[in-house]
Design a protein around this motif. Structure first.
Motif, PDB file in Angstrom:
ATOM      1  N   LEU A 193       4.164  -4.562   8.083  1.00 40.49           N
ATOM      2  CA  LEU A 193       4.456  -3.159   7.763  1.00 40.49           C
ATOM      3  C   LEU A 193       5.935  -2.855   8.024  1.00 40.49           C
ATOM      4  O   LEU A 193       6.603  -2.222   7.199  1.00 40.49           O
ATOM      5  CB  LEU A 193       3.576  -2.218   8.601  1.00 40.49           C
ATOM      6  CG  LEU A 193       2.080  -2.181   8.242  1.00 40.49           C
ATOM      7  CD1 LEU A 193       1.280  -1.445   9.311  1.00 40.49           C
ATOM      8  CD2 LEU A 193       1.858  -1.522   6.881  1.00 40.49           C
ATOM      9  N   ALA A 194       6.445  -3.339   9.160  1.00 39.36           N
ATOM     10  CA  ALA A 194       7.845  -3.038   9.505  1.00 39.36           C
ATOM     11  C   ALA A 194       8.806  -3.713   8.525  1.00 39.36           C
ATOM     12  O   ALA A 194       9.771  -3.098   8.076  1.00 39.36           O
ATOM     13  CB  ALA A 194       8.129  -3.498  10.933  1.00 39.36           C
ATOM     14  N   PHE A 195       8.535  -4.962   8.170  1.00 38.96           N
ATOM     15  CA  PHE A 195       9.434  -5.664   7.240  1.00 38.96           C
ATOM     16  C   PHE A 195       9.399  -5.028   5.859  1.00 38.96           C
ATOM     17  O   PHE A 195      10.431  -4.844   5.235  1.00 38.96           O
ATOM     18  CB  PHE A 195       9.061  -7.145   7.141  1.00 38.96           C
ATOM     19  CG  PHE A 195       9.411  -7.929   8.375  1.00 38.96           C
ATOM     20  CD1 PHE A 195      10.644  -7.760   8.997  1.00 38.96           C
ATOM     21  CD2 PHE A 195       8.518  -8.836   8.925  1.00 38.96           C
ATOM     22  CE1 PHE A 195      10.982  -8.470  10.139  1.00 38.96           C
ATOM     23  CE2 PHE A 195       8.838  -9.548  10.062  1.00 38.96           C
ATOM     24  CZ  PHE A 195      10.076  -9.364  10.674  1.00 38.96           C
ATOM     25  N   LYS A 196       8.182  -4.696   5.402  1.00 39.00           N
ATOM     26  CA  LYS A 196       8.090  -4.099   4.060  1.00 39.00           C
ATOM     27  C   LYS A 196       8.799  -2.759   4.034  1.00 39.00           C
ATOM     28  O   LYS A 196       9.442  -2.414   3.056  1.00 39.00           O
ATOM     29  CB  LYS A 196       6.625  -3.933   3.644  1.00 39.00           C
ATOM     30  CG  LYS A 196       6.035  -5.234   3.139  1.00 39.00           C
ATOM     31  CD  LYS A 196       4.790  -4.970   2.310  1.00 39.00           C
ATOM     32  CE  LYS A 196       3.971  -6.239   2.148  1.00 39.00           C
ATOM     33  NZ  LYS A 196       2.537  -5.978   2.150  1.00 39.00           N
ATOM     34  N   LYS A 197       8.682  -2.015   5.117  1.00 38.91           N
ATOM     35  CA  LYS A 197       9.352  -0.715   5.155  1.00 38.91           C
ATOM     36  C   LYS A 197      10.864  -0.914   5.038  1.00 38.91           C
ATOM     37  O   LYS A 197      11.562  -0.138   4.400  1.00 38.91           O
ATOM     38  CB  LYS A 197       9.014   0.005   6.464  1.00 38.91           C
ATOM     39  CG  LYS A 197       9.592   1.389   6.458  1.00 38.91           C
ATOM     40  CD  LYS A 197       9.310   2.178   7.693  1.00 38.91           C
ATOM     41  CE  LYS A 197      10.041   3.499   7.568  1.00 38.91           C
ATOM     42  NZ  LYS A 197      10.578   3.962   8.821  1.00 38.91           N
ATOM     43  N   ASN A 198      11.363  -1.980   5.668  1.00 42.00           N
ATOM     44  CA  ASN A 198      12.808  -2.242   5.606  1.00 42.00           C
ATOM     45  C   ASN A 198      13.188  -3.111   4.409  1.00 42.00           C
ATOM     46  O   ASN A 198      14.273  -3.674   4.375  1.00 42.00           O
ATOM     47  CB  ASN A 198      13.265  -2.900   6.906  1.00 42.00           C
ATOM     48  CG  ASN A 198      13.025  -1.974   8.089  1.00 42.00           C
ATOM     49  OD1 ASN A 198      13.047  -0.751   7.939  1.00 42.00           O
ATOM     50  ND2 ASN A 198      12.750  -2.537   9.252  1.00 42.00           N
ATOM     51  N   LYS A 199      12.243  -3.244   3.467  1.00 43.72           N
ATOM     52  CA  LYS A 199      12.465  -3.996   2.212  1.00 43.72           C
ATOM     53  C   LYS A 199      12.893  -5.434   2.480  1.00 43.72           C
ATOM     54  O   LYS A 199      13.728  -5.999   1.793  1.00 43.72           O
ATOM     55  CB  LYS A 199      13.529  -3.305   1.329  1.00 43.72           C
ATOM     56  CG  LYS A 199      13.295  -1.810   1.102  1.00 43.72           C
ATOM     57  CD  LYS A 199      12.205  -1.559   0.081  1.00 43.72           C
ATOM     58  CE  LYS A 199      11.876  -0.086  -0.060  1.00 43.72           C
ATOM     59  NZ  LYS A 199      10.546   0.303   0.360  1.00 43.72           N
ATOM     60  N   ALA A 214      -5.664  -1.387   6.407  1.00 46.33           N
ATOM     61  CA  ALA A 214      -5.786  -0.389   5.339  1.00 46.33           C
ATOM     62  C   ALA A 214      -4.387   0.041   4.883  1.00 46.33           C
ATOM     63  O   ALA A 214      -4.121   0.143   3.686  1.00 46.33           O
ATOM     64  CB  ALA A 214      -6.579   0.814   5.837  1.00 46.33           C
ATOM     65  N   PHE A 215      -3.479   0.222   5.839  1.00 41.90           N
ATOM     66  CA  PHE A 215      -2.107   0.620   5.466  1.00 41.90           C
ATOM     67  C   PHE A 215      -1.380  -0.523   4.767  1.00 41.90           C
ATOM     68  O   PHE A 215      -0.659  -0.314   3.799  1.00 41.90           O
ATOM     69  CB  PHE A 215      -1.326   1.078   6.702  1.00 41.90           C
ATOM     70  CG  PHE A 215      -1.762   2.441   7.175  1.00 41.90           C
ATOM     71  CD1 PHE A 215      -1.317   3.586   6.521  1.00 41.90           C
ATOM     72  CD2 PHE A 215      -2.641   2.580   8.238  1.00 41.90           C
ATOM     73  CE1 PHE A 215      -1.738   4.847   6.931  1.00 41.90           C
ATOM     74  CE2 PHE A 215      -3.070   3.836   8.659  1.00 41.90           C
ATOM     75  CZ  PHE A 215      -2.617   4.970   7.997  1.00 41.90           C
ATOM     76  N   GLU A 216      -1.605  -1.748   5.282  1.00 39.24           N
ATOM     77  CA  GLU A 216      -0.982  -2.922   4.645  1.00 39.24           C
ATOM     78  C   GLU A 216      -1.462  -3.071   3.211  1.00 39.24           C
ATOM     79  O   GLU A 216      -0.737  -3.541   2.350  1.00 39.24           O
ATOM     80  CB  GLU A 216      -1.447  -4.169   5.402  1.00 39.24           C
ATOM     81  CG  GLU A 216      -0.426  -4.780   6.287  1.00 39.24           C
ATOM     82  CD  GLU A 216      -0.903  -6.165   6.682  1.00 39.24           C
ATOM     83  OE1 GLU A 216      -0.778  -7.095   5.888  1.00 39.24           O
ATOM     84  OE2 GLU A 216      -1.439  -6.293   7.804  1.00 39.24           O
ATOM     85  N   SER A 217      -2.735  -2.709   2.980  1.00 38.42           N
ATOM     86  CA  SER A 217      -3.326  -2.902   1.652  1.00 38.42           C
ATOM     87  C   SER A 217      -3.029  -1.753   0.701  1.00 38.42           C
ATOM     88  O   SER A 217      -3.568  -1.721  -0.401  1.00 38.42           O
ATOM     89  CB  SER A 217      -4.845  -3.070   1.766  1.00 38.42           C
ATOM     90  OG  SER A 217      -5.143  -3.992   2.759  1.00 38.42           O
ATOM     91  N   GLY A 218      -2.234  -0.802   1.127  1.00 34.08           N
ATOM     92  CA  GLY A 218      -1.793   0.210   0.169  1.00 34.08           C
ATOM     93  C   GLY A 218      -2.224   1.633   0.458  1.00 34.08           C
ATOM     94  O   GLY A 218      -1.878   2.538  -0.309  1.00 34.08           O
TER      95      GLY A 218
END
Ligand code: SF4
Ligand code: SF4
Lengths: 230, 136
Positions: free
Chosen positions: A51-57, B54-58
């Motif tokens: 989640l943290a990496f994706k948020k920071n692209k 759930a958040f990771e999946s969108g």
């Protein structure tokens, strides 16, 4: 068991953010039981990292794996795990400090084409008992020369803030230690237990200084059982 | 630009929230089409990784709806669910997501009106928070 706690997320993130393939490896024994580094905690940390990496692209892969015990070659000598370690740029070990060190030695011995970097995901805290759901307390510091037979099964080295062999000190009050009101005075507990056992006389003789040589401080201690070796 | 339509996952307890959904359906109470319901036998069985996944999946928002305290079919499942949601909220915050994207609430008995209000309120809340920054 060995009791540990997860490191703060920001600290873990700063260890791995410059790498692109991360492997998080949990340990299936002590740290699973103390809910710090088992399968569930591997999933949690991996999700947080993604989640943290994706948020920071940042395009970073986070893989998950488990070893039943990271302090034992036998449980890491598994082709699937070795393969995952080979593919990773950095490994976060969710075992205790023993597991982190042992995994580092093991994988660097098995994988010879590149050095394997393993960083700790946990702070290893103490050897302790599970007192209730979600509660652990230190019980032994591994002094190497156990005295529990003299103290009614209550460790004065670990549980007395001053590690006194002849207690209690003047700071004991209403069964509590002077360091804070939540901590039992170990010597109060010892006296109560010896009294119940009818063995209060045991603490009459002054206990002389303890032989600390079997304890830590002289480098890593080692046990070799010749009868187990071929 | 079209208005952002949030995707929201609602983990619903079989005994109260699902019953409330049934009553809502039968009585014509409508809830937002942005909601995807996942039925669980007890919200106490939801683990923290499920919420993060759930958040990771969108998902842009996640809501856990249990029975009222004291009315859990399994006695303390809803207390456990609340604790897990609180933990997941702080883990989300560490990872850079707003903890308000995750909500714990309860409905008494088959309280259809409250059920619908929770879901519609959550939809509005997530709409104003915007898309999940770890997906979009
Ligand atoms: S590596 Fe540490 S946590 Fe894992 S089994 Fe060994 S001693 Fe226990
Ligand atoms: S006396 Fe030493 S070995 Fe025995 S419980 Fe205490 S610290 Fe551990």
């Amino acid at each position: 068991m060995i009791v540990a706690e997860r490191k703060p997320f920001s600290e873990i993130l700063s260890m791995v953010e410059d790498y692109s393939r991360i492997l998080v490896v949990g340990c299936g024994s002590c740290v699973t039981i103390c809910m710090a580094g088992g399968e569930e905690e591997v999933k949690i940390l991996s999700s947080q990292l993604r989640l943290a990496f994706k948020k920071n692209k940042k395009d970073i892969e986070v893989e998950e794996a488990m070893a039943l015990r990271q302090c034992d070659d036998e449980y890491m000598n598994n082709p699937e795990l070795i393969n995952k370690v080979k593919k990773a740029d950095i490994v976060i070990s969710m075992a205790c400090g023993i597991g982190v060190q042992h995994a580092t030695a093991f994988f660097n011995r098995i994988i010879t084409d590149k050095p394997i970097k393993i960083v700790p995901g946990l702070n290893t805290t103490f050897m302790g008992a599970n007192l209730d759901v979600g509660v652990w307390e230190e019980r032994c510091v591994g002094c190497g020369d156990c005295v529990l037979e003299k103290t009614g099964g209550i460790c004065p080295i670990t549980r007395c803030a001053k590690s006194l062999l002849n207690g209690p000190c003047g700071g004991s009050s209403n069964g509590k230690c002077e360091i804070n009101k939540e901590t039992d005075c170990a010597w109060h507990l010892i006296i109560e237990r010896l009294e119940a056992l009818g063995e209060l006389d045991r603490i009459k003789p002054i206990e002389m200084y303890k032989d600390w040589r079997p304890s830590h401080d002289g480098g890593p201690r080692k046990i070799i059982r010749e009868d187990m070796r071929i | 630009m079209t208005e952002f339509e949030p995707k929201i996952i609602a983990f619903c307890c079989h005994y109260c929230a699902l019953a409330a959904a049934d009553v809502a359906g039968k009585t014509g109470l409508q809830f937002s089409p942005n909601i995807r319901i996942i039925r669980v036998l007890c919200t106490g069985k939801i683990e923290v990784p499920h919420l993060l996944k759930a958040f990771e999946s969108g998902a842009d928002g996640v809501v856990v709806i249990s029975c009222k305290f004291g009315e859990c079919y399994f006695k303390e499942g809803n207390f456990r669910a609340q604790k897990k949601v609180e933990r997941a909220q702080s883990l989300l915050q560490e990872a850079g997501l707003k903890p308000e994207r995750l909500l714990f609430d309860f409905v008494p008995g088959p309280g259809a009106k409250k059920f619908v209000d929770i879901l519609n309120g959550m939809t509005e809340r997530v709409r104003s928070l915007g898309p999940n920054p770890s997906v979009h």
